[in-house]
Each structure stands twice: as structure tokens, then as C-alpha cells.
Enzyme design. Sequence first.
Site, PDB file in Angstrom:
ATOM      1  N   ASN A   1      -3.793  44.726  68.071  1.00 27.64           N
ATOM      2  CA  ASN A   1      -5.210  44.972  68.345  1.00 27.64           C
ATOM      3  C   ASN A   1      -6.036  44.534  67.138  1.00 27.64           C
ATOM      4  OD1 ASN A   1      -4.992  46.074  70.920  1.00 27.64           O
ATOM      5  ND2 ASN A   1      -4.839  48.179  70.185  1.00 27.64           N
TER       6      ASN A   1
ATOM      7  N   TYR B   1       6.173  47.302  78.675  1.00 24.18           N
ATOM      8  CA  TYR B   1       5.633  45.965  78.959  1.00 24.18           C
ATOM      9  C   TYR B   1       6.494  45.184  79.943  1.00 24.18           C
ATOM     10  CZ  TYR B   1       2.219  46.789  75.296  1.00 24.18           C
ATOM     11  OH  TYR B   1       1.192  47.312  74.559  1.00 24.18           O
TER      12      TYR B   1
ATOM     13  N   HIS C   1      -6.200  46.239  79.156  1.00 23.38           N
ATOM     14  CA  HIS C   1      -6.390  44.863  78.661  1.00 23.38           C
ATOM     15  C   HIS C   1      -6.534  43.872  79.812  1.00 23.38           C
ATOM     16  CE1 HIS C   1      -5.353  45.805  74.396  1.00 23.38           C
ATOM     17  NE2 HIS C   1      -4.668  46.771  74.967  1.00 23.38           N
TER      18      HIS C   1
HETATM   19 FE1  HDD Z   1      -0.338  48.070  75.161  1.00 25.04          FE
HETATM   20  C1  HDD Z   1      -1.033  45.584  77.325  1.00 25.04           C
HETATM   21  C2  HDD Z   1      -1.838  46.288  72.615  1.00 25.04           C
HETATM   22  C3  HDD Z   1       0.084  50.737  73.006  1.00 25.04           C
HETATM   23  C4  HDD Z   1       1.463  49.662  77.508  1.00 25.04           C
HETATM   24  N1  HDD Z   1      -1.273  46.294  75.005  1.00 25.04           N
HETATM   25  C5  HDD Z   1      -1.451  45.399  76.019  1.00 25.04           C
HETATM   26  C6  HDD Z   1      -2.117  44.231  75.522  1.00 25.04           C
HETATM   27  C7  HDD Z   1      -2.347  44.432  74.198  1.00 25.04           C
HETATM   28  C8  HDD Z   1      -1.806  45.731  73.873  1.00 25.04           C
HETATM   29  C9  HDD Z   1      -3.038  43.482  73.237  1.00 25.04           C
HETATM   30  C10 HDD Z   1      -2.521  43.027  76.364  1.00 25.04           C
HETATM   31  C11 HDD Z   1      -1.549  41.898  76.252  1.00 25.04           C
HETATM   32  C12 HDD Z   1      -2.074  40.707  77.004  1.00 25.04           C
HETATM   33  O1  HDD Z   1      -3.018  40.080  76.503  1.00 25.04           O
HETATM   34  O2  HDD Z   1      -1.571  40.453  78.093  1.00 25.04           O
HETATM   35  N2  HDD Z   1      -0.860  48.466  73.229  1.00 25.04           N
HETATM   36  C13 HDD Z   1      -1.371  47.564  72.333  1.00 25.04           C
HETATM   37  C14 HDD Z   1      -1.344  48.141  71.014  1.00 25.04           C
HETATM   38  C15 HDD Z   1      -0.821  49.389  71.126  1.00 25.04           C
HETATM   39  C16 HDD Z   1      -0.496  49.598  72.520  1.00 25.04           C
HETATM   40  C17 HDD Z   1      -1.814  47.428  69.748  1.00 25.04           C
HETATM   41  C18 HDD Z   1      -0.555  50.423  70.072  1.00 25.04           C
HETATM   42  C19 HDD Z   1      -0.271  50.136  68.862  1.00 25.04           C
HETATM   43  N3  HDD Z   1       0.562  49.885  75.256  1.00 25.04           N
HETATM   44  C20 HDD Z   1       0.658  50.830  74.253  1.00 25.04           C
HETATM   45  C21 HDD Z   1       1.503  51.917  74.692  1.00 25.04           C
HETATM   46  C22 HDD Z   1       1.907  51.605  75.978  1.00 25.04           C
HETATM   47  C23 HDD Z   1       1.304  50.331  76.299  1.00 25.04           C
HETATM   48  C24 HDD Z   1       1.858  53.136  73.862  1.00 25.04           C
HETATM   49  C25 HDD Z   1       2.797  52.374  76.927  1.00 25.04           C
HETATM   50  C26 HDD Z   1       3.681  53.250  76.587  1.00 25.04           C
HETATM   51  N4  HDD Z   1       0.061  47.721  77.111  1.00 25.04           N
HETATM   52  C27 HDD Z   1       0.880  48.488  77.869  1.00 25.04           C
HETATM   53  C28 HDD Z   1       1.152  47.909  79.232  1.00 25.04           C
HETATM   54  C29 HDD Z   1       0.336  46.577  79.181  1.00 25.04           C
HETATM   55  C30 HDD Z   1      -0.281  46.610  77.790  1.00 25.04           C
HETATM   56  C31 HDD Z   1       0.802  48.854  80.353  1.00 25.04           C
HETATM   57  C32 HDD Z   1      -0.632  46.340  80.298  1.00 25.04           C
HETATM   58  C33 HDD Z   1      -0.513  44.899  80.676  1.00 25.04           C
HETATM   59  C34 HDD Z   1       0.652  44.443  79.993  1.00 25.04           C
HETATM   60  O3  HDD Z   1       1.192  45.458  79.240  1.00 25.04           O
HETATM   61  O4  HDD Z   1       1.117  43.328  80.040  1.00 25.04           O
HETATM   62  O5  HDD Z   1       2.509  47.660  79.416  1.00 25.04           O
END
Ligand code: HDD
Length: 704
Positions: free
Chosen positions: A156, A370, A83
Site C-alpha cells: 500500500n 489471495y 481494491h
Molecule cells: Fe489485501 C487485494 C494490499 C491485507 C485480502 N490487497 C489487495 C490489493 C492490494 C492489497 C494492493 C489489490 C491487488 C491488485 O491490485 O489486484 N492487503 C494489502 C495490504 C495489506 C492487506 C498492503 C496489509 C498489509 N488483504 C489483507 C488481508 C487480507 C487481504 C489481511 C485477508 C486476510 N486483499 C485481500 C484479497 C484481495 C486483496 C481479498 C482482493 C482482491 C485480490 O485480493 O486479488 O484477497
Amino acid sequence: MADGKDRAFETEHGNGGETHQRVPEKGPHSPEGHLTTNQGIRVSDNQNSLKSGVRGPTLLEDFVLREKIFHFDHERIPERIVHARGTAAHGYFEPYESLSDITSADLFQRPGERVPVFVRFSTVAGGAGSVDTPRDVRGFAVKFYTQQGNWDLVGNNIPVFFIQDAIKFPDLVHAVKMEADRGYPQAASAHDTFWDFASLMPETTHMLMWAMSDRTIPRSLRTIEGFGVHTFRFVNDEGVSTFVKFHWKPKLGLQSTVWDEALKLQAADNDFHRRDLFEAIAAGDFPEWELGIQTFDQEFADSLPYDVLDATKIIPEELVPVRLVGRMVLDRNVDNFFAETEQVAYCPANIVPGIDFSNDPLLQGRLFSYLDTQKSRLGTANFHQLPINAPKCPFQNFQRDGQMQMLVPKGRANYEPNSLAQVGEEGGPRECPVTGFTSHRGRAEHGEQGDKLRLRPELFADHYSQARLFYRSLTANEQAHVAAAFTFELSKVGLEHIPQRMLGNLRNVDEDLAQRVADGLGMPLPKKNPAAREPIDLDPSPALSIQKNMKPTLEGRKVGILYADGSDAKVLAKVKAAVEKAGATPMLIAPKVGGAKLSDGTMQKADGQLAGTPSQTVDAIAVVLSAEGTAMLLKEAAAVQFCMDAFGHLKAIGHTADAKPLLDKAGVEPDEGVVALNGNGNAAFIKAASTRFFDREPKVRILP
Ligand code: HDD
């Protein structure tokens, strides 16, 4: 500099000894607006570094230069691992009614009372500098700054996810991102490693159906739905828990592009979505969504042939209707992209009393990820103090110090319990068992407690029933798009065994789909892969189709009006007025941006130059040309392409009679969407422009 403000502005710039003008008392150069270093020292010259002699070496002592370059060198922070590319806006949420019977969350108690929100939309796979319109899932993250603290609904635009357990997330993301050795493709799932992983993990199949549908090529961020994905809990004052799934429904309805249009948008405007959102808000055309909830209890959950803790499953709206409980309006653009959009830190673990997690194993892993990722991105455990992340209600505790501590806590009480209050000192805050957050207890009989196991619940093994349900809920045209998208993506896969494996999986979804993709690829259809659990037929859910739910409206959209020298001034004015009346934005497009001379001799300035404003950037076109203008533009490829693409992208085309030769050259054939502009109200054109002509598609492309 202490010797008087006036002289300080009379700077010698060393460029030929020229003296700059005296600077006015008010404005950016006035004493109040004076440029200083970060230590507050006024800067006399922001154009030249300090040198020894006019042609001599730059001096190390130039603290103004050193500080400026030092700061610049560190301007970037690590981009989000997923993202990374996103855009955001401020707004508010207001509930329609009190939900006190099912949740004690403060934001759902008082109808009409507004809660500030900050919403960031994003793509998933590409880096921060990639494009806005790849085929990709869109992130839809909402931070509610409630009076009880921040609640982040990090969702999402698709209601399911690729995997069921967070332990697979790093594998999924590694596979979809650019390949490790070659560093490409950027922002695209159409490559070997993604499809290798996806085809080996049948649990991805349902999400793949959505990803290959038109949901992942949205026309605008204003026309996407949002989903919390997981099952969450509402908890009321009595501690009674109700399961809840969250939905965002866009006021403008759902709208997507066609694939060729999405591809061409990548060339026309890398920033298409962020520009659209920013411009709409700047123009006062505020994007709006309604918040919907599906609520149900454990007994209902137990009656379903799938598990509500499985993030690869939906509960169809036809089974549990979506109750609309409030609306969210985005009414303010950010002041600074970095400070707000880049530094905002969402975290699904941010919840408020009245809302709680479920045991969905994907959600549980997210609760760790996160917070951890913010430390690496924002560099300090104090990132919550940044203005965009800080709660708007008071917050206080005994956490102390760390890098970039912005607060200055007073007194000695940095531990608890303490008895300092007894001697008149500040004792600090205390826990509150009554109003503090308490977790819902879970129940042993639902497998929510027990032995330590690395296992998934039995129903998680059904990977295909809902993929089938999705496919069978679409219109025939949408199904063809899904087949075309699978064909496109798999055609980019170099290792031949991978499409074969994928086709073997698709046979479990729908034989017709598998056959169409095999035919599209020109490959034999392999044997069906064994399914871990035999799929069952579920009732289709029309709510899942975009085309069945599109709103016939021109509101919030853009109409490109092509004109040139000699165009009829009256017809042009009337089309423009009709478009505006319908709530849309007219975009005047001419061969030269300076404009063209109309039939009445007036010079009409353009909003966009033809070569730089192809028709994929608008939702419908009106070709207002005279015979003379048409003759000229017959020799202009950009004009022919303008009409050809509007036709190919299934858009309405309004035209003057004189423009017909241009349309003929562009291969535009008569149909419902091709409308004569006669200057009288243009009602037929506005009606046509409010929709797309999917029936036209077989005339313009061969779909599998
Ligand atoms: Fe995630 C970012 C949505 C599963 C780990 N995720 C991130 C963002 C969104 C989502 C919208 C961006 C937020 C922003 O605008 O800053 N992610 C989802 C959805 C998931 C999902 C809807 C499943 C239902 N994500 C998911 C899993 C993991 C992560 C299973 C890890 C175990 N996601 C992350 C992260 C991020 C992230 C690596 C990257 C940047 C951040 O968090 O701030 O922690």
C-alpha cells in the site's frame, strides 16, 4: 462465402436496400481482418439480426446474434472485494548493485539487469465504478516476472495497516464498505460503521492517523510512496536470514491535494489518477520509483519497544536508514484494460528463493486469502495461465486439467515418482533440493514455535505510541489537516457515542489533537479511554511528513493557462514555453474549446473548455487575459471559480496586469504565490508553480 472474397463484402444491409461499398483488399475489412464468429465463421452482416421477413420476428437460428449476445452477457467478472478500482502499467525493475550478501534472489544479483514488472495501483473501499480521488489508502501491487518465477510485492502507500491479525480483515472491510442495509456511502470511510469498528479497535489508531493525513488524498499516483508493510526475510546462499522492509520512493517526490481539491476532483474528473498515469506514460514521461530496503537482525528487533511482526508499526527511517537498491520505471500502458488490469492476480504468497515470509499474523492470513479470491474472481484454478499472470520463466508440474486448461501436456506422466523415462517415454519434471525454494526454519526461542495459542505478543498491545510519533512528525499545517479530516469524518457519523469513543482514544495519542477534533465537532472532550499499554514518547521521524520532503519541481505536473479573445499572443507563447522547459505540460484553457483569437489575430485552439477544466485538474494556473477578455470573464462563474479554487488550493497563480479585476473578484490576495507575468522568462512564476503555499491556508479556511 467460399465463392470469392470480393462478393462477400458487398453486403445488403436491409436499410432501404442500400448496398455498401466494395471493401479494399487491405485494412480492417480485408480478408485478413475479416470479422468471424468464435468458431471462425465469417460474418456477413454485423448490423442486422436474422429475421423472417423484413418486419418479421428474429430467428432462433441466428447463431451470429446468439453467440454475440451470449458472450456480452458474461463480459464482467466479479470485481475484487477490496481494491476493486485500479489502474496498471508495465515496466521494469533494475537493481543498482548486487545484494548477494543478504539474499540469493536472482533479481538482486546483477546490477543493471532488468526484470519486467506489472504494477497495479488501486483504491481500497470503493467499487470498480467509483472515483479515483476519495480519501482512501492506495494499493501499490508489483508483480516481478523474475527468472526464478513471479514475486508479488502487494503493498500500500501507507507503511502500516489497520489491524494486526488477518482474522479481523473481514470485519474491517465490512465496516468500511458501504453500509449493509442502505448500500452507501461508496468509497468513503466517513460513516457510522467504519468509525464504530475503528473506535472499538484501538489497534487501528496508528493507521487512522495516516488515513486522516494528506497521504490518502494524493495528487497523482506518480507522487505516492509504496510499502511492503510487513517485515519479510531476505535469505542468502548460506541460509542466513536478515529481516527486511520494502519501500518505494517516487522520483517526483511526494505530493498531495488539499481536501477541498480532492472533493472537487471527484466532480471534475472521476478518472483523474488513471488518466494522469496513462497520459504520462503515453507522452514518454515515465513514472519512476526507487526501491528501498531497511534491513536488520533479530538482535536489533529484540531491542525495539515494539514488535517487528506487528503490521501496525513502522521502523523509523531515522533508526534504520532506507538503502536504495534499485529503480522501477513504468514505460508501457496496457493494451487492454480487462485482459491485463482486471485479470491480473497478485498474491503475497508468490515469493522466490532468497525472500521469505515472517510470522506477522496479518501476512500469514494474506497468504491464504489471495489465491482463494482469484478462484472466485477468475473462475478457475488455471488463472495462472492468463498471459498477465503467467511467469516469464518456464513452469511445469503435474497439476492437470480443470476449467479453462489452456496447455496441452503430452504423454502419460502426470504423477511423480514415475519410471517412464526408463522405457524412453517423457518422465516429466523432478524436485530440486538445491535450487528449489526452501523455507527459513524460524527459531523456537523467539516464540516462533510452541503451544497452539490464540494470543498476540505482548508488545502488540501498544496501540498509541506510534500514532503519536506520526502526528508529532508532521508540520503544523499537516497536523491541522489531520485534525480537520477526523472532524470531517466524525461529523458524518450519526450515532453520537461513536465520536465520543474515538475522542477518548485520541486523547491517548495527543491531547491537543483530541481537543482540536472535539472543538471542530462542537462536542465536549470525553474522558481518556484506558490504554491496554501506556504509550511512550518516541523520537519524531521527519521522513513521515509530506511537506518536509516535497520536491520543489514542476516536472511531471500540469499548468492551466487561461486565455480568451484578445489575450497577448507573445505572453501566452512565453508562458507555454517556460512551462514546457520546466518539464511540465501546459494545458490551454479557453471559454470555447475551438479556441480564441489572440492579440496578433491568430486563432489559438484550446486543450480544454473552461467550464469542463476547472483549476483542480492542474497544479498551477496562469491567467493570460486582456482587459477585454477579463471584462467578459467577470460574468463567467467558471472563470471566477477557476481563480478562487487555485488560490484556495494553495497553488501558484501567474497573471497579466489586465487580469487583476478577475483575481480581485475571486478573492485572490497578494502573496508569494501570486506572480505577475511580464513575458520575460517567467522564472518567478515557474519557481512558484513548483510548490504549494501552505502558509496561505489560514487566509482561505478555518482549520481546527
Ligand atoms: Fe489485501 C487485494 C494490499 C491485507 C485480502 N490487497 C489487495 C490489493 C492490494 C492489497 C494492493 C489489490 C491487488 C491488485 O491490485 O489486484 N492487503 C494489502 C495490504 C495489506 C492487506 C498492503 C496489509 C498489509 N488483504 C489483507 C488481508 C487480507 C487481504 C489481511 C485477508 C486476510 N486483499 C485481500 C484479497 C484481495 C486483496 C481479498 C482482493 C482482491 C485480490 O485480493 O486479488 O484477497
